[in-house]
Design a protein around this motif. Sequence first.
Motif, PDB file in Angstrom:
ATOM      1  N   ASN A  39     -33.009 -35.390   4.680  1.00  0.00           N
ATOM      2  CA  ASN A  39     -34.163 -35.700   3.737  1.00  0.00           C
ATOM      3  C   ASN A  39     -33.871 -36.468   2.774  1.00  0.00           C
ATOM      4  OD1 ASN A  39     -35.623 -34.311   5.933  1.00  0.00           O
ATOM      5  ND2 ASN A  39     -35.427 -32.171   4.894  1.00  0.00           N
ATOM      6  N   ALA A  40     -32.812 -36.056   1.801  1.00  0.00           N
ATOM      7  CA  ALA A  40     -32.760 -36.771   0.440  1.00  0.00           C
ATOM      8  C   ALA A  40     -32.736 -38.459   0.536  1.00  0.00           C
ATOM      9  CB  ALA A  40     -31.450 -36.197  -0.119  1.00  0.00           C
ATOM     10  N   ALA A  43     -36.154 -39.810   1.876  1.00  0.00           N
ATOM     11  CA  ALA A  43     -37.024 -39.837   0.799  1.00  0.00           C
ATOM     12  C   ALA A  43     -36.801 -40.720  -0.221  1.00  0.00           C
ATOM     13  CB  ALA A  43     -36.832 -38.488   0.032  1.00  0.00           C
ATOM     14  N   THR A  49     -40.713 -38.088  -2.746  1.00  0.00           N
ATOM     15  CA  THR A  49     -39.832 -37.087  -3.150  1.00  0.00           C
ATOM     16  C   THR A  49     -39.246 -36.616  -1.928  1.00  0.00           C
ATOM     17  OG1 THR A  49     -41.401 -35.297  -3.119  1.00  0.00           O
ATOM     18  CG2 THR A  49     -41.094 -36.522  -5.068  1.00  0.00           C
ATOM     19  N   ARG A  50     -38.019 -35.731  -2.090  1.00  0.00           N
ATOM     20  CA  ARG A  50     -37.431 -35.148  -0.818  1.00  0.00           C
ATOM     21  C   ARG A  50     -38.343 -34.185  -0.181  1.00  0.00           C
ATOM     22  NH1 ARG A  50     -34.920 -30.683   0.085  1.00  0.00           N
ATOM     23  NH2 ARG A  50     -34.693 -29.998  -2.232  1.00  0.00           N
ATOM     24  N   SER A  54     -39.577 -33.769   3.577  1.00  0.00           N
ATOM     25  CA  SER A  54     -39.316 -32.623   4.157  1.00  0.00           C
ATOM     26  C   SER A  54     -40.555 -31.995   4.857  1.00  0.00           C
ATOM     27  CB  SER A  54     -38.403 -31.724   3.452  1.00  0.00           C
ATOM     28  OG  SER A  54     -38.277 -30.543   4.043  1.00  0.00           O
TER      29      SER A  54
END
Length: 67
Positions: A39-40, A43, A49-50, A54
């Motif tokens: 996810n990081a 993103a 953003t993460r 997500s």
Amino acid sequence: MLEPGQRELLESVAKSRTAAHRLVQRAQVLLRAADGVSNADNAVLAGVTRVTASFQLTRRHGVEGAP
């Protein structure tokens, strides 16, 4: 994990020059998640953003992304 035919559909949307930007971005996030991108990292690649990356996976598509 993607169902049969979903990858082809998502790839088509992800490459679209006429679909809404948010749909293209969402398709790209889903494809990367299916390929195991966290996810990081997803993103960063999507420019969101993460939490947003997500959310796109879990709330809208029922996909569990990597932390």
